[in-house]
Design an enzyme around this catalytic site. Structure first.
Site, PDB file in Angstrom:
ATOM      1  CB  CYS A  78       7.769 141.123  20.244  1.00 24.80           C
ATOM      2  SG  CYS A  78       7.229 139.671  21.113  1.00 24.80           S
ATOM      3  CG  HIS A  79       4.116 138.608  15.687  1.00 30.93           C
ATOM      4  ND1 HIS A  79       5.342 138.026  15.514  1.00 30.93           N
ATOM      5  CD2 HIS A  79       3.624 138.843  14.457  1.00 30.93           C
ATOM      6  CE1 HIS A  79       5.579 137.908  14.213  1.00 30.93           C
ATOM      7  NE2 HIS A  79       4.555 138.398  13.557  1.00 30.93           N
ATOM      8  CG  MET A 114      10.203 137.183  22.749  1.00 30.03           C
ATOM      9  SD  MET A 114      11.891 137.151  23.416  1.00 30.03           S
ATOM     10  CE  MET A 114      12.041 138.799  24.066  1.00 30.03           C
ATOM     11  CD  GLU A 115       4.591 137.282  24.322  1.00 32.56           C
ATOM     12  OE1 GLU A 115       4.309 138.110  23.442  1.00 32.56           O
ATOM     13  OE2 GLU A 115       5.309 136.288  24.098  1.00 32.56           O
ATOM     14  CG  ASP A 129      10.566 150.126  42.585  1.00 32.09           C
ATOM     15  OD1 ASP A 129      11.303 151.127  42.704  1.00 32.09           O
ATOM     16  OD2 ASP A 129       9.326 150.177  42.715  1.00 32.09           O
TER      17      ASP A 129
END
Length: 158
Positions: A78-79, A114-115, A129
């Site tokens: 990924c860039h 993707m981000e 969590d």
């Protein structure tokens, strides 16, 4: 050899060369859905869940934005890009599921989906969590791209 963008003609992994692409405004929205058991949901007050660790949703928002900014470090091909914006919203839907939407944008030669996917995913993991002390019966049900604009083609999930 392949139609996959991250494989060269010999089938070896490669980063996509974006040098010839046009700079465009690009946005993407991804969604993660977290299913919380009743013992966690009953701790929900006003617009968040408070735990000994603090505000669940506010912490998840910060974690998601921080993760989205590091996507290029996490996904091997990924860039690394500098996002113009990243916004995460968290709601409880009618099915009593936690719905996390991450919208990211950039003006660049390569996309931002993707981000958005990483931001939504890490926000969901953070909800897990922060709530696991109350129950381990938490399910991250799905993460998916909802919409993207800019670049080669737009996409919108029906």
């Amino acid at each position: 050899m392949s139609e996959f963008s991250h494989l060269d003609k010999e089938g070896k992994a490669t980063m996509v060369d974006v040098s010839g692409k046009q700079v465009t405004h690009r946005t993407a929205t991804a969604r993660s859905i977290v299913v919380l058991p009743s013992e966690v949901l009953e701790k929900f007050t006003a617009d968040d869940i408070q735990t000994k660790k603090g505000s669940v949703f506010q912490t998840a928002i910060i974690a998601g934005v921080m993760a989205a900014k590091k996507t290029g470090d996490l996904i091997p091909l990924c860039h690394p890009i500098g996002m113009d914006n990243c916004n995460i919203s968290i709601q409880i839907n009618e099915q009593q599921e936690v719905v996390i939407d991450c919208t990211a944008s950039i003006t660049a030669k390569t996309g931002i989906e993707m981000e958005a996917l990483v931001g939504a995913s890490v926000a969901a993991l953070t909800v897990y969590d922060m709530c696991k002390a109350l129950s381990h019966d938490i399910v991250i049900k799905e993460t998916k791209l909802i919409e993207k604009t800019g670049g080669k083609r737009d996409f919108k999930r029906a």
